[in-house]
Design a protein around this motif. Sequence first.
Motif, PDB file in Angstrom:
ATOM      1  N   ALA B  66     -20.443  -0.889  15.887  1.00 58.11           N
ATOM      2  CA  ALA B  66     -19.895  -1.565  17.259  1.00 58.11           C
ATOM      3  C   ALA B  66     -20.357  -0.615  18.397  1.00 58.11           C
ATOM      4  CB  ALA B  66     -18.491  -1.637  17.350  1.00 58.11           C
ATOM      5  N   TYR B  67     -20.220   0.224  18.082  1.00 61.20           N
ATOM      6  CA  TYR B  67     -20.657   1.453  19.272  1.00 61.20           C
ATOM      7  C   TYR B  67     -22.105   1.185  19.622  1.00 61.20           C
ATOM      8  CZ  TYR B  67     -21.615   5.313  22.544  1.00 61.20           C
ATOM      9  OH  TYR B  67     -21.958   5.974  23.507  1.00 61.20           O
ATOM     10  N   VAL B 194     -12.851 -12.904  12.648  1.00 56.54           N
ATOM     11  CA  VAL B 194     -12.593 -14.376  13.854  1.00 56.54           C
ATOM     12  C   VAL B 194     -13.308 -13.809  14.943  1.00 56.54           C
ATOM     13  CG1 VAL B 194     -10.800 -15.504  14.875  1.00 56.54           C
ATOM     14  CG2 VAL B 194     -10.235 -14.364  12.604  1.00 56.54           C
ATOM     15  N   VAL B 195     -13.233 -12.733  15.428  1.00 53.29           N
ATOM     16  CA  VAL B 195     -13.859 -12.175  16.618  1.00 53.29           C
ATOM     17  C   VAL B 195     -14.894 -11.132  16.249  1.00 53.29           C
ATOM     18  CG1 VAL B 195     -13.978 -11.013  18.921  1.00 53.29           C
ATOM     19  CG2 VAL B 195     -12.018 -12.461  18.153  1.00 53.29           C
ATOM     20  N   PRO B 196     -16.283 -11.484  15.766  1.00 56.52           N
ATOM     21  CA  PRO B 196     -17.085 -10.483  15.291  1.00 56.52           C
ATOM     22  C   PRO B 196     -17.561  -9.499  16.318  1.00 56.52           C
ATOM     23  CG  PRO B 196     -18.057 -12.776  15.468  1.00 56.52           C
ATOM     24  CD  PRO B 196     -16.505 -12.686  15.901  1.00 56.52           C
ATOM     25  N   GLN B 197     -17.720  -8.276  15.624  1.00 54.97           N
ATOM     26  CA  GLN B 197     -18.100  -7.165  16.587  1.00 54.97           C
ATOM     27  C   GLN B 197     -18.853  -7.675  17.736  1.00 54.97           C
ATOM     28  OE1 GLN B 197     -20.119  -4.076  14.459  1.00 54.97           O
ATOM     29  NE2 GLN B 197     -18.161  -2.976  13.682  1.00 54.97           N
ATOM     30  N   ALA B 203     -15.584  -7.210  23.614  1.00 54.98           N
ATOM     31  CA  ALA B 203     -15.113  -7.278  22.116  1.00 54.98           C
ATOM     32  C   ALA B 203     -15.620  -6.092  21.436  1.00 54.98           C
ATOM     33  CB  ALA B 203     -15.423  -8.505  21.729  1.00 54.98           C
ATOM     34  N   THR B 204     -16.873  -6.118  21.842  1.00 56.91           N
ATOM     35  CA  THR B 204     -17.662  -4.977  20.953  1.00 56.91           C
ATOM     36  C   THR B 204     -17.346  -3.417  21.358  1.00 56.91           C
ATOM     37  OG1 THR B 204     -19.714  -6.514  21.213  1.00 56.91           O
ATOM     38  CG2 THR B 204     -19.949  -4.325  20.581  1.00 56.91           C
ATOM     39  N   LEU B 205     -16.946  -3.298  22.856  1.00 55.47           N
ATOM     40  CA  LEU B 205     -16.264  -2.163  23.284  1.00 55.47           C
ATOM     41  C   LEU B 205     -15.113  -1.836  22.451  1.00 55.47           C
ATOM     42  CD1 LEU B 205     -16.165   0.232  25.219  1.00 55.47           C
ATOM     43  CD2 LEU B 205     -15.248  -1.241  26.951  1.00 55.47           C
ATOM     44  N   ASN B 206     -14.150  -2.821  22.359  1.00 57.72           N
ATOM     45  CA  ASN B 206     -12.931  -2.671  21.851  1.00 57.72           C
ATOM     46  C   ASN B 206     -13.106  -2.188  20.201  1.00 57.72           C
ATOM     47  OD1 ASN B 206     -10.831  -3.976  20.045  1.00 57.72           O
ATOM     48  ND2 ASN B 206      -9.703  -3.780  21.558  1.00 57.72           N
ATOM     49  N   SER B 207     -14.007  -2.907  19.725  1.00 56.55           N
ATOM     50  CA  SER B 207     -14.326  -2.674  18.112  1.00 56.55           C
ATOM     51  C   SER B 207     -14.776  -1.213  17.929  1.00 56.55           C
ATOM     52  CB  SER B 207     -15.445  -3.673  17.701  1.00 56.55           C
ATOM     53  OG  SER B 207     -15.288  -5.103  17.729  1.00 56.55           O
ATOM     54  N   ALA B 208     -15.311  -0.550  19.095  1.00 58.40           N
ATOM     55  CA  ALA B 208     -15.664   0.810  18.884  1.00 58.40           C
ATOM     56  C   ALA B 208     -14.504   1.838  19.083  1.00 58.40           C
ATOM     57  CB  ALA B 208     -16.925   1.175  19.929  1.00 58.40           C
ATOM     58  N   VAL B 209     -13.809   1.441  20.123  1.00 61.83           N
ATOM     59  CA  VAL B 209     -12.703   2.346  20.636  1.00 61.83           C
ATOM     60  C   VAL B 209     -11.401   1.908  20.463  1.00 61.83           C
ATOM     61  CG1 VAL B 209     -14.620   3.454  22.213  1.00 61.83           C
ATOM     62  CG2 VAL B 209     -12.831   1.863  22.847  1.00 61.83           C
ATOM     63  N   VAL B 275      -8.573  -7.096  21.760  1.00 65.63           N
ATOM     64  CA  VAL B 275      -8.869  -8.273  21.013  1.00 65.63           C
ATOM     65  C   VAL B 275      -7.651  -8.785  20.055  1.00 65.63           C
ATOM     66  CG1 VAL B 275     -10.501  -8.768  18.993  1.00 65.63           C
ATOM     67  CG2 VAL B 275     -11.276  -7.400  20.729  1.00 65.63           C
ATOM     68  N   VAL B 276      -7.614 -10.003  20.065  1.00 64.86           N
ATOM     69  CA  VAL B 276      -6.420 -10.605  19.014  1.00 64.86           C
ATOM     70  C   VAL B 276      -7.144 -11.419  18.053  1.00 64.86           C
ATOM     71  CG1 VAL B 276      -4.457 -12.005  18.899  1.00 64.86           C
ATOM     72  CG2 VAL B 276      -4.548 -10.129  20.696  1.00 64.86           C
ATOM     73  N   GLU B 277      -6.939 -11.319  16.897  1.00 63.48           N
ATOM     74  CA  GLU B 277      -7.528 -12.147  16.022  1.00 63.48           C
ATOM     75  C   GLU B 277      -6.592 -12.821  14.895  1.00 63.48           C
ATOM     76  OE1 GLU B 277     -11.500 -10.751  14.080  1.00 63.48           O
ATOM     77  OE2 GLU B 277     -10.239  -8.838  14.276  1.00 63.48           O
ATOM     78  N   ILE B 278      -6.599 -14.100  15.062  1.00 60.22           N
ATOM     79  CA  ILE B 278      -5.537 -14.581  13.938  1.00 60.22           C
ATOM     80  C   ILE B 278      -6.095 -15.517  13.214  1.00 60.22           C
ATOM     81  CG2 ILE B 278      -3.575 -16.249  14.106  1.00 60.22           C
ATOM     82  CD1 ILE B 278      -2.991 -15.639  16.956  1.00 60.22           C
ATOM     83  N   VAL B 279      -5.825 -15.146  11.961  1.00 60.73           N
ATOM     84  CA  VAL B 279      -6.452 -16.042  10.763  1.00 60.73           C
ATOM     85  C   VAL B 279      -5.237 -17.016  10.213  1.00 60.73           C
ATOM     86  CG1 VAL B 279      -7.551 -16.054   8.482  1.00 60.73           C
ATOM     87  CG2 VAL B 279      -7.697 -14.061  10.202  1.00 60.73           C
TER      88      VAL B 279
END
Lengths: 256, 503
Positions: B66-67, B194-197, B203-209, B275-279
């Motif tokens: 992601a980073y 649900v929210v890809p990297q 969202a990408t920033l969030n995925s990294a950190v 980021v909030v993902e709900i399945v």
Amino acid sequence: MLEIKNLHVKLQDEDKVILKGMNLTVETGKVHAIMGPNGSGKSTMSYVLSGRDGYEVTEGSATLGGKELLDMEPEERAAAGLFLAFQYPVEIPGVGNMTFLRTALNAQRKARGEEELSAGEFLKLVREKAKTLKIDADMLKRPVNVGFSGGEKKRNEILQMAMLEPKMCILDETDSGLDVDAMRLVADGVNALRAPDRSFLVITHYQRLLDHIKPDVVHIMADGRILQTGGPELALEVENNGYAEILAAHGLTEAK
Amino acid sequence: MQDADIREGVDRETVETVQNMGSYKYGWETEIEMEYAPKGISEEIVRLISKKNDEPEWMLDWRLQAYARWVGMTEPDWALLDLPKIDYQDLYYYARPKSMVEKPKSLDEVDPKLLATYEKLGIPLKEQMILAGVEGAENINLEERQVAVDAVFDSVSVGTTFKAKLAEAGVIFCSISEAIKEHPELVQKYLGSVVPQTDNYFATLNSAVFSDGSFVYVPPGTRCPMELSTYFRINAENTGQFERTLIICDRGAYVSYLEGCTAPKRDTAQLHAAVVEIVVLEDAEVKYSTVQNWFPGDEEGKGGIYNFVTKRADCREARAKVMWTQVETGSAITWKYPSCILRGDESSGEFYSIAIANNFQQADTGTKMVHLGKNTRSRIVSKGISAGQAQNTYRGLVSMHPRAKNSRNYTQCDSLLIGDKCGAHTVPYIEVKNNSSRVEHEATTSKVDDDQLFYCRARGVGEEEAVALVVNGFCRDVLQALPMEFAMEAQSLVAISLEGSVG
Ligand SMILES: Nc1ncnc2c1ncn2[C@@H]1O[C@H](COP(=O)(O)OP(=O)(O)O)[C@@H](O)[C@H]1O
Ligand SMILES: [Mg+2]
């Protein structure tokens, strides 16, 4: 109780003068009626007393229990004991009738330094008063005046009055648009509130309301001032002969 | 009738709360010793965050991927927001209380200062307590009103209540950092599904950190025995909060989830990118309610939280159902579009929103309803309130794909203006790619009506309270979609947020 002296009022944004030297004294415990043709300034007077925006007082004064009303905010006037039953009650979508009543009642109590009513006390009180006005639980839950029939709106005004227990009640054409039964309910509601320390000013076009709410004094208003004052017989006279004669005596015509 | 009475109690409570409150009441700060990662973002920082959380290799790899992606991305600029330049190297990406370095084994071991913080916020971290007392509570089954809380303080989860009781029902409710270690198979399967990297810059920033957040798994056929909630508190200065929430509601299961957020008053802005993902699987239902009350900045527009959030629910299978309810009163800037991917046939999504912007706040918020399955339904009710010099935009996408035959959307979008220096904007995007689906959109803009205010005042209600009453009425449809405790908080927030907007 209520003393209006030489009140002159114009619209704020226009040059139109509506009240032209209005004088009126309502004694404690008395019921006064005001009758007069449309456009006389009756509603304007009640709005100005309650503190609605849009008017400019150019001269005169109005006091409630000796206190100058015109310097107060609308909510202060209410807390001081003034109540106006609106000619056209306002709809407030989404705000439950009961919430509205409770908020108003407690705001007034708080302003007067009184204890606020608990949920239980309030519910008991409102159910009791609603019953005598034939206002059902459903009407209490619905948003304030939204989708109410004309009669329901007016009964709702009286319910508010019964809950708030004001000292000076102004009823602006509370009877207009009501059928006989609805009018009787409203009149009964008002009569139940009559008390030695409470005064009423009943604005109406029709004698029939005054058959139920017996006034002590009747005023005829036109062109922004009181033209004539008398006993209950004055209302009967107007009912039979119309306003033409009284207006003519003051150099006015019906069309005005 | 009993329900109505409780509602009345709720309404009254609001008004009282308002009377007894100043403006932003969560603006105080907890003085506590903190441990920070060095300022700025780099591959090292990503590795450090992963290490602080004791993460397995796969998690670190995911973050690094992601980073690497984020470094090449640029901030989106399509929102109707006047975005100040954010210096991503001038932030702390990780901050935790020193007392949390050794993870407390139970709530009893949590630093009293942290417990006191949540107590002051009105969030019970003790299991015997229920959320704020409701009028008529004696009529309510106390068991049913219990709410499990995951409390996130800056970058870490401080504790989660009722874990044991939930476990009895098979429900997993813990911090995401714990889930990564304890339930790697679930996290690996669903994280980023649900929210890809690659979804968007934030969202990408969030995925990294991302450092912490909540994790929920409700097993098939299970009705979660109590409401779950996460309470986010940003305390440290110059620190971004990047939380990650993952909720999986398995077939035929049900859960109601609440999220609350506050931060101290500071005159420098702070970044929050969640980021909030709900399945949601077959026949399952999720209700997600947010009361967002980040510090909005002061009357002159200084400080406040920049809130860039990606929230999305994937109704992955048939008849899955999701309902988003949000009350957005805080933040200097809000950029947030909780969305529903209606993939399963007959799945449905609802979005109820109140967004209030006062003073110099800017809100660009709305939803996306992406209809992919047949006979899918969506409903959007948005109430935007603007006061002061604020700008409030509703931005919504309704998309009916070719396969989404016989689908329906109804959108109602109402804006209310207080004063004449603020703005309200409605930006609906509608795409219908089959001819059996229908989209309905209604929009209104109105001003707070002087006659209504006068009517209230003539009954003794003061001006600000009258505005609060009228605005709460305007928001009614949405407030009613909230769980009761939240409805109460939300109503008083509506009033507080609008303080000083009249007169
Ligand atoms: N806000 C206003 N704008 C313009 N004209 C007004 C306004 N309020 C009152 N008037 C005018 O003032 C006069 C008195 O009105 P009103 O007080 O409603 O009389 P009444 O209640 O006796 O029928 C009428 O001619 C009416 O048209
Ligand atoms: Mg009139």
